[in-house]
Design a protein around this motif. Structure first.
Motif, short mmCIF file in Angstrom:
data_model
loop_
_atom_site.label_atom_id
_atom_site.label_comp_id
_atom_site.label_asym_id
_atom_site.label_seq_id
_atom_site.Cartn_x
_atom_site.Cartn_y
_atom_site.Cartn_z
N ALA A 60 0.84 -1.20 0.00
CA ALA A 60 0.00 0.00 0.00
C ALA A 60 0.87 1.25 0.00
O ALA A 60 2.01 1.22 0.49
CB ALA A 60 -0.92 0.01 1.21
N ASP A 61 0.36 2.32 -0.57
CA ASP A 61 1.07 3.59 -0.56
C ASP A 61 1.13 4.14 0.86
O ASP A 61 0.14 4.08 1.60
CB ASP A 61 0.36 4.59 -1.48
CG ASP A 61 1.06 5.91 -1.52
OD1 ASP A 61 1.94 6.10 -2.39
OD2 ASP A 61 0.76 6.77 -0.67
N ALA A 62 2.28 4.69 1.22
CA ALA A 62 2.47 5.17 2.59
C ALA A 62 1.58 6.36 2.93
O ALA A 62 1.12 6.51 4.07
CB ALA A 62 3.93 5.55 2.81
N GLY A 63 1.32 7.22 1.95
CA GLY A 63 0.52 8.41 2.22
C GLY A 63 -0.98 8.19 2.14
O GLY A 63 -1.73 8.55 3.05
N SER A 64 -1.44 7.57 1.07
CA SER A 64 -2.87 7.37 0.88
C SER A 64 -3.39 6.13 1.61
O SER A 64 -4.59 6.01 1.84
CB SER A 64 -3.18 7.23 -0.62
OG SER A 64 -2.63 6.01 -1.12
N THR A 65 -2.46 5.21 1.93
CA THR A 65 -2.76 3.90 2.52
C THR A 65 -3.58 3.01 1.59
O THR A 65 -4.08 1.97 2.00
CB THR A 65 -3.48 4.01 3.88
OG1 THR A 65 -4.82 4.48 3.69
CG2 THR A 65 -2.74 4.92 4.84
N LEU A 66 -3.71 3.41 0.32
CA LEU A 66 -4.45 2.60 -0.65
C LEU A 66 -3.57 1.50 -1.22
O LEU A 66 -2.37 1.67 -1.41
CB LEU A 66 -4.97 3.49 -1.79
CG LEU A 66 -6.01 4.55 -1.42
CD1 LEU A 66 -6.33 5.40 -2.63
CD2 LEU A 66 -7.27 3.90 -0.87
N THR A 67 -4.17 0.36 -1.50
CA THR A 67 -3.45 -0.74 -2.13
C THR A 67 -3.12 -0.38 -3.57
O THR A 67 -3.66 0.58 -4.13
CB THR A 67 -4.29 -2.02 -2.10
OG1 THR A 67 -5.55 -1.76 -2.77
CG2 THR A 67 -4.57 -2.46 -0.67
#
Length: 240
Positions: A192-199
């Motif tokens: 997951a992206d560290a900023g958006s937390t999206l996979t």
């Protein structure tokens, strides 16, 4: 003449050369705004994910085979090494496992890669003109292997000559998905992206030929096409 007949039979049956069987891209944006770029957009903050063989970091994503199976001949990976300025990749360490990420290994290898060209650049919204992170296609001509219909995972890491990376960018459409990563040899976890937390999803491509067996009617067409070609060659020789 026998060679000519065989080529005619192959053409009549559609037995084509190796082609792209699966693509999990896109790697960069197509025509239009920001063409040729993979743009990191807020609130996302991760430009690339570690896929360094030397650090035992690996990434993975899944795919499905359908339609009678595949004969795989090459794999395409996409990555960058910051400030490299050229193609710097050397080898891909890869494996294909069946079912789950911990499934049985179907095929694997450590394969030298060749330069498939620069696809574009990984940039942020505020650095759209940056050329520091050129994304290249690393082509791995693997030992041919077959996959039957089913669900699989492709696991990989890369080596390169530059100091930074190799880094794995997500797909340029920023779609969510189920890509995974193993850090320092630890268990694979969802990426997951560290900023958006999206996979995320990761770009890769699989090349080869479908393994479906032609129907009996197709064999008849092959035979008819071959015989017709043979007859044509004979007539031309007599005329000459």
């Amino acid at each position: 003449m026998k060679r000519l007949v065989l080529l005619s039979i192959a053409a009549a049956c559609g037995l084509a050369n190796a082609a792209e069987l699966y693509n999990n891209g896109p790697v960069v944006n197509g025509p239009g705004a920001n063409a040729g770029l993979s743009v990191l957009t807020s609130p996302a903050t991760t430009l690339g994910f570690g896929a360094q063989t030397t650090a035992n970091n690996r990434v993975a994503d899944d795919f499905t085979v359908a339609g009678g199976g595949w004969n795989v001949q090459s794999l395409d990976f996409f990555g960058y090494q910051t400030n490299a300025g050229a193609f710097t990749f050397q080898q891909a360490s890869w494996s294909v496992v069946s079912g789950s990420i911990d499934g049985a290994v179907v095929a694997s290898g450590v394969t030298n890669v060749t330069d498939g060209g620069r696809m574009g650049y990984r940039v942020s919204e505020t650095t759209l003109t940056s050329t520091a992170r050129g994304i290249y296609k690393a082509q791995a001509d693997v030992t041919d292997f077959s996959l039957s219909d089913g669900h699989y995972w492709l696991l990989w890491s890369l080596t390169g000559t530059a100091a930074s990376g190799p880094w794995q960018p997500p797909t340029s459409d920023a779609r969510t998905g189920n890509a995974m990563q193993s850090i320092a040899g630890a268990a694979f976890l969802g990426l997951a992206d560290a900023g958006s937390t999206l996979t995320v999803e990761l770009p890769f491509a699989i090349n080869g030929m479908t393994a479906a067996v032609p129907e009996p009617s197709s064999y008849m067409l092959m035979l008819a096409g071959g015989l017709a070609m043979a007859g044509l060659v004979r007539r031309r020789r007599k005329q000459d």
